[in-house]
Structure formats: structure tokens, C-alpha cells
Design a protein around this motif. Sequence first.
Motif, PDB file in Angstrom:
ATOM      1  N   VAL A  67       0.753  -1.685   0.316  1.00 29.67           N
ATOM      2  CA  VAL A  67       0.195   0.080  -0.460  1.00 29.67           C
ATOM      3  C   VAL A  67       1.209   0.949   0.087  1.00 29.67           C
ATOM      4  N   CYS A  68       1.941   1.175   0.802  1.00 27.74           N
ATOM      5  CA  CYS A  68       2.392   2.627   0.742  1.00 27.74           C
ATOM      6  C   CYS A  68       3.459   2.825  -0.503  1.00 27.74           C
ATOM      7  N   GLY A  94      -2.143  -1.163 -12.119  1.00 29.41           N
ATOM      8  CA  GLY A  94      -3.173  -1.539 -12.620  1.00 29.41           C
ATOM      9  C   GLY A  94      -4.308  -1.588 -11.357  1.00 29.41           C
ATOM     10  N   ARG A  95      -4.639  -3.220 -11.812  1.00 23.91           N
ATOM     11  CA  ARG A  95      -5.449  -3.847 -10.930  1.00 23.91           C
ATOM     12  C   ARG A  95      -5.837  -2.783  -9.461  1.00 23.91           C
ATOM     13  N   TYR A  96      -5.178  -3.061  -8.327  1.00 19.77           N
ATOM     14  CA  TYR A  96      -4.751  -2.645  -7.415  1.00 19.77           C
ATOM     15  C   TYR A  96      -4.046  -1.471  -7.166  1.00 19.77           C
ATOM     16  N   ALA A  97      -4.460  -0.120  -8.343  1.00 22.53           N
ATOM     17  CA  ALA A  97      -3.874   0.762  -7.732  1.00 22.53           C
ATOM     18  C   ALA A  97      -4.658   2.192  -6.857  1.00 22.53           C
ATOM     19  N   GLU A  98      -5.953   0.984  -7.851  1.00 23.83           N
ATOM     20  CA  GLU A  98      -7.151   2.264  -6.871  1.00 23.83           C
ATOM     21  C   GLU A  98      -7.644   1.416  -4.876  1.00 23.83           C
ATOM     22  N   VAL A  99      -7.404   0.219  -5.426  1.00 23.57           N
ATOM     23  CA  VAL A  99      -7.404   0.111  -3.612  1.00 23.57           C
ATOM     24  C   VAL A  99      -6.400   0.658  -3.348  1.00 23.57           C
ATOM     25  N   GLY A 100      -4.567   0.836  -3.470  1.00 23.49           N
ATOM     26  CA  GLY A 100      -3.671   1.294  -2.498  1.00 23.49           C
ATOM     27  C   GLY A 100      -4.250   2.761  -2.293  1.00 23.49           C
ATOM     28  N   ARG A 101      -4.791   3.045  -3.626  1.00 25.39           N
ATOM     29  CA  ARG A 101      -5.008   4.734  -3.043  1.00 25.39           C
ATOM     30  C   ARG A 101      -5.932   4.409  -1.703  1.00 25.39           C
ATOM     31  N   TRP A 102      -7.030   4.424  -2.114  1.00 26.43           N
ATOM     32  CA  TRP A 102      -8.062   3.816  -1.257  1.00 26.43           C
ATOM     33  C   TRP A 102      -7.501   4.271   0.252  1.00 26.43           C
TER      34      TRP A 102
END
Length: 283
Positions: free
Chosen positions: A40-41, A46-54
Motif C-alpha cells: 500500500v505504501c 494496474g488493478r490494485y492501484a485504486e485499492v492502494g490509493r483508497w
Amino acid sequence: MIIVGVDGSRTGLDAVGWAATEAALRRAPLTVAHAVPKWVCEETHGRYAEVGRWMREGAKTVLLSARDRALRERPELTVETTLLPGDPRTALVKASEEAELLVVGSRGIGGVRGLLVGSVAYGVAAHARTDVVLVRDRPSPPQGEVVVGVDGSPGGRQALDFAFAESELRGALLRAVHAWAWPHPSGFEPADPDSERDALRELNEFLAGHRDRHPGVDVVTEIVHGHPVEVLREAAKGADLLVVGSHGHSQLAGMLMGSISQAMLHHAPCPLVVVRRGVPGQD
């Protein structure tokens, strides 16, 4: 520096409040820390970029809320925030290498119903490189009393060092308690009066050097019949702080915490200090 671990829970914010007061007493800066998975840091695509930003935005909210709580408690404090990558236990233990005190709540968001202490609290109490405070049930207003468990062991001496210094800092009474009982097949059998008087004399002798170094601290010594866990739990009711060593007379090679300190993690009726500094073979 004092570090307090937060996760957005109420108990985490209670820990922040306690840590802010302690930092003000010590005139030390306070660092509020929150752990997230390592990925996350990092900048991801890709597909997890938005999850990481959230998740980063959520972590920022947790840290800012905790910082606000600290400054409401003590506006004069210097408060920093930090995002720690990795498992909360491992990340906080590593961060504790640079701290004089690590503070956590008794349970967080991930607490399991029925458990009295969370896995993060237990993990850091067992492995931290500095003294650990587990915050629960803060007395309001403060009662002006610190309780310390004394057993004559090296860990008990370290606990006394902390307790005397903390009592002096707070202007609080120090209650030094020793549980006195003979093991017996049917439980614990009280010792005879002569032995108890000898134990009280030895307890006062054990405290003598600490009293000389902290002459302004009022000390009450007690020899109490019973199992140490029950004795300390009763003695600490209404106290501002209970202090125990991480190991006592009964420590076993390879154990990270003694049985009494482990039990008090679950049963302490007030904020608990597990004194870790100076423990041989700290992990």
C-alpha cells in the motif's frame, strides 16, 4: 520520543490520549504510527492501484484524527505522524528501537469478541525493544497512585526503576506490592507471621536504593497473601498505572514474557506498563 500505535479504533484513540499526557510530562515529542500492508505504501499500477490509493487515504484519515486527539489533550505537544509498512506487530516493534516508550490500546478494530487483549498488543508487549504501555480503563480524574509488582528479580528491579521515575514525574504515591504465599497442593497457603515480617524487611531493603535516588516519592509497601495475579489486580483497582517486569523469578529459558506479565495483559484494571528495557535476548 514516545510512539503510539493507532488503527482508527476507540481504544487506539484512548491510547493516544494517554500517550499525549505522558509525552507532555516527559517533555518528549510524540509520534503517532499506523501500519498498512507494505504494498500500500508503494506506487502501484494496474488493478490494485485504486485499492492502494483508497487505503492510503484511509490511513491518512486515521493518523490525522489521532493527531487531533493528541493536540486536544495537550496543545503544546510536538506531534508527528508516520505510516509504517508491514504487519502492525513487526512494524511497531521495529519502530520501538528508537523510542523511550511504545503505547498501544488493549484491543483494536480486529479484536475478537471474548479476547481481553488484542494480538497486536500482545505481540508488541512480548517483542518490543523498549517499555510498552497497554492502555485500558484510564481513571478519571487521575488518582495520583502508581502500583508496582515486586518480586526481587532483575526484572522486578527494572520495574522499580520505571515506577519510581514515573511516580516522581507525576507527583504520585507509589504502592510497592509483593504477593506472599507458600505453594501448597490445595492452592496457596499463607506464610507464618515471622516469615512475613522477614519478607517485609527484605522488601524495604530491596527498595532502599530506589528511595535514596528518588527522595521525593512517597512509598507504601505491602505484603499481601495470595496469587500474584489476583494480588496485583486488586491492588491496581483505581490506580493510574500498574508496572510489572517482563520476567520474574519464574521465567523459563526461551520465554519472551513471564507468566505474571502475560496474565496482567489480560487482567490489569488500569493502564499497564511492561518494562522491557534491559531484558536479555530481546527479540
